[in-house]
Design an enzyme around this catalytic site. Sequence first.
Site, short mmCIF file in Angstrom:
data_model
loop_
_atom_site.label_atom_id
_atom_site.label_comp_id
_atom_site.label_asym_id
_atom_site.label_seq_id
_atom_site.Cartn_x
_atom_site.Cartn_y
_atom_site.Cartn_z
N SER A 54 0.95 -1.01 -0.17
CA SER A 54 -0.06 0.12 -0.08
C SER A 54 0.86 1.34 -0.06
CB SER A 54 -0.86 0.15 1.23
OG SER A 54 -1.61 1.14 1.31
N VAL A 59 7.35 2.24 4.13
CA VAL A 59 8.42 1.72 3.08
C VAL A 59 8.03 1.65 1.63
CG1 VAL A 59 9.46 -0.49 2.74
CG2 VAL A 59 9.26 0.06 5.04
N CYS A 60 6.62 1.58 1.21
CA CYS A 60 6.06 1.53 0.23
C CYS A 60 6.07 2.97 -0.34
CB CYS A 60 4.62 1.16 0.21
SG CYS A 60 4.30 -0.57 0.78
N ASP A 61 6.07 4.14 0.32
CA ASP A 61 6.07 5.38 -0.09
C ASP A 61 7.73 5.62 -0.34
OD1 ASP A 61 5.05 8.48 0.87
OD2 ASP A 61 7.24 8.30 0.73
#
Length: 166
Positions: A54, A59-61
């Site tokens: 997501s 971390v995804c950002d």
Amino acid sequence: MANVTFKGNPVTLVGNEVKVGDKAPDFTVLDQNLQEVTLADTKGHVRLISVVPSLDTGVCDAQTRRFNEEAAKLDNVKVLTISVDLPFAQKRWCGAAGIENVQVLSDHRDVSFGQAYGVLIKELRLLARAVFVIDSNDTVTYVEYVPEVTNHPNYEAAIEAAKAAK
């Protein structure tokens, strides 16, 4: 299948594990305007596919921002980020984050990509963190299933693989 954990707990991945040398499986995802996108839409280019659970997590950002920066330096490489976030949320996030060099796509509707690439987490209906590089002839040249979903991928190895692919 790859062994993956989420916050230290084992999870079940649904679909087929993809390996280097495989023909890249096709998939259908949605862009931010709800238009279908398939693997064939990027034919003739090297593809670096960054898979995240997501965009609204740290971390995804960071992963998406990093590949967005690197994409500007890569010739003939299309960088795709795929998550199960809704296309509307992706559009909002990309606008706020200034993402311009990566195509962010949603697997929310059919989880077609998740199943085709073996990254669908059965227990959470999220995608496991992974990176795939596919050459211009649709052959998989690099695969990383990140063993712990909350960890970063090996950015350098993925970028080098994308540069080396033809």
